[in-house]
Design a protein around this motif. Structure first.
Motif, PDB file in Angstrom:
ATOM      1  N   SER A   1       0.829  -1.202   0.000  1.00 55.10           N
ATOM      2  CA  SER A   1       0.000   0.000   0.000  1.00 55.10           C
ATOM      3  C   SER A   1       0.864   1.253   0.000  1.00 55.10           C
ATOM      4  CB  SER A   1      -0.940   0.010   1.200  1.00 55.10           C
ATOM      5  OG  SER A   1      -0.202   0.015   2.397  1.00 55.10           O
TER       6      SER A   1
ATOM      7  N   ASN B   1       0.593   5.268   0.924  1.00 51.17           N
ATOM      8  CA  ASN B   1      -0.186   6.296   1.603  1.00 51.17           C
ATOM      9  C   ASN B   1       0.009   7.624   0.880  1.00 51.17           C
ATOM     10  OD1 ASN B   1      -0.940   8.479   3.359  1.00 51.17           O
ATOM     11  ND2 ASN B   1      -1.069   6.991   5.020  1.00 51.17           N
ATOM     12  N   SER B   2      -0.994   7.982   0.101  1.00 47.84           N
ATOM     13  CA  SER B   2      -0.915   9.219  -0.683  1.00 47.84           C
ATOM     14  C   SER B   2      -1.945  10.225  -0.208  1.00 47.84           C
ATOM     15  CB  SER B   2      -1.126   8.913  -2.168  1.00 47.84           C
ATOM     16  OG  SER B   2      -2.401   8.317  -2.360  1.00 47.84           O
ATOM     17  N   SER B   3      -2.053  10.369   1.103  1.00 42.73           N
ATOM     18  CA  SER B   3      -3.059  11.261   1.667  1.00 42.73           C
ATOM     19  C   SER B   3      -2.704  12.736   1.494  1.00 42.73           C
ATOM     20  CB  SER B   3      -3.263  10.956   3.150  1.00 42.73           C
ATOM     21  OG  SER B   3      -2.040  11.048   3.853  1.00 42.73           O
TER      22      SER B   3
ATOM     23  N   ALA C   1      -6.323   6.690  -1.162  1.00 39.24           N
ATOM     24  CA  ALA C   1      -5.154   7.104  -0.373  1.00 39.24           C
ATOM     25  C   ALA C   1      -4.301   5.941   0.109  1.00 39.24           C
ATOM     26  CB  ALA C   1      -5.604   7.931   0.832  1.00 39.24           C
ATOM     27  N   ASP C   2      -4.845   4.725   0.055  1.00 36.08           N
ATOM     28  CA  ASP C   2      -4.066   3.556   0.478  1.00 36.08           C
ATOM     29  C   ASP C   2      -4.024   2.495  -0.623  1.00 36.08           C
ATOM     30  OD1 ASP C   2      -6.699   2.883   0.562  1.00 36.08           O
ATOM     31  OD2 ASP C   2      -6.652   1.952   2.549  1.00 36.08           O
TER      32      ASP C   2
ATOM     33  N   ALA D   1       4.038  10.592  -1.194  1.00 36.70           N
ATOM     34  CA  ALA D   1       3.429   9.377  -0.655  1.00 36.70           C
ATOM     35  C   ALA D   1       4.513   8.556   0.022  1.00 36.70           C
ATOM     36  CB  ALA D   1       2.772   8.560  -1.770  1.00 36.70           C
ATOM     37  N   TYR D   2       4.102   7.757   1.002  1.00 35.66           N
ATOM     38  CA  TYR D   2       5.071   6.899   1.672  1.00 35.66           C
ATOM     39  C   TYR D   2       4.534   5.485   1.788  1.00 35.66           C
ATOM     40  CZ  TYR D   2       2.290   7.338   5.976  1.00 35.66           C
ATOM     41  OH  TYR D   2       1.277   7.295   6.904  1.00 35.66           O
ATOM     42  N   THR D   3       5.455   4.565   2.011  1.00 35.93           N
ATOM     43  CA  THR D   3       5.129   3.149   2.168  1.00 35.93           C
ATOM     44  C   THR D   3       5.912   2.631   3.371  1.00 35.93           C
ATOM     45  OG1 THR D   3       4.682   2.838  -0.187  1.00 35.93           O
ATOM     46  CG2 THR D   3       5.312   0.875   1.046  1.00 35.93           C
ATOM     47  N   THR D   4       5.359   1.638   4.026  1.00 37.98           N
ATOM     48  CA  THR D   4       6.043   1.021   5.163  1.00 37.98           C
ATOM     49  C   THR D   4       6.416  -0.415   4.810  1.00 37.98           C
ATOM     50  OG1 THR D   4       4.793   2.393   6.717  1.00 37.98           O
ATOM     51  CG2 THR D   4       5.872   0.430   7.604  1.00 37.98           C
TER      52      THR D   4
ATOM     53  N   LYS E   1       9.502   3.300   7.366  1.00 36.02           N
ATOM     54  CA  LYS E   1       8.737   4.225   6.529  1.00 36.02           C
ATOM     55  C   LYS E   1       9.689   4.867   5.523  1.00 36.02           C
ATOM     56  CE  LYS E   1       5.796   8.331   7.301  1.00 36.02           C
ATOM     57  NZ  LYS E   1       5.258   9.187   8.377  1.00 36.02           N
TER      58      LYS E   1
END
Length: 196
Positions: free
Chosen positions: A119, A121-123, A134-135, A155-158, A162
């Motif tokens: 996923s 996270n592009s919030s 967003a996910d 956007a970030y990913t874990t 992170k």
């Protein structure tokens, strides 16, 4: 029309297949003097960041890329090339953004490379992810990551930690995942980029 930087380090077939599906016109950029004919530029990339940078230097494209004012999208290694330095080959890169590319090894308890769907996270409010949940999940294949920095992160990913999975500075954008292999979300992102 999209210009694809053709420097011998990109997975161009998958990218052009995705652009064909979207009926987006494109051509190959083999030298700096033919970038003017394109409205958008994509820097694809797979493999070794240091070797990719060396190929860019050999092709004489470095200064032309750094001088671009039109939208530019780096994909995977193409994104990493936008950073200052990579631990892969201890390479100095384009240094368009003051961030570094680091190795996952010894930093996470998970398998390296990070491969498969994850996923994103592009919030954050940005045009690159317009109309994308967003996910949403995108497809990744990489052993190196870009350190998370809120100044440049779209956007970030874990994955054990992170990291920035999409970045921007002015007209330069980068995504660590492969939109051309990421189904509907990836195709939407490519369409969004072409609308910037």
């Amino acid at each position: 029309m999209i210009g694809i930087i053709n420097y011998g380090a990109g997975n161009i077939f998958s990218l052009t297949a995705a652009l064909d599906r979207l009926s987006l016109k494109y051509g190959m950029v083999n030298a700096g003097d033919n970038m003017d004919r394109y409205s958008h530029i994509i820097i694809p990339g797979v493999g070794h960041a240091g070797a990719a940078m060396q190929k860019l230097q050999t092709s004489g494209l470095v200064n032309s890329i750094k001088a671009l004012t039109k939208p530019v999208l780096g994909i995977c290694v193409g994104m990493q090339l936008l950073t200052r330095h990579s631990e892969e080959g201890n390479a100095q890169l384009l240094h368009i953004m003051d961030i570094d590319t680091l190795h996952f090894a010894h930093k996470i308890p998970y398998k390296v490379p990070h491969m498969g769907w994850n996923s994103v996270n592009s919030s954050y409010d940005n045009n690159l992810f317009k109309g994308i949940p967003a996910d949403a999940y995108f497809y990744f294949v990489h052993s190196y990551f870009i350190e998370y920095n809120p100044t440049f992160t779209l956007a970030y990913t874990t994955y054990g930690l992170k990291f920035s999975s999409a970045i921007q500075f002015n007209n330069f954008y980068g995504v660590q995942f492969h939109p051309e292999k990421s189904g509907e979300a990836g195709e939407q992102l490519l369409k969004n980029f072409c609308a910037i």
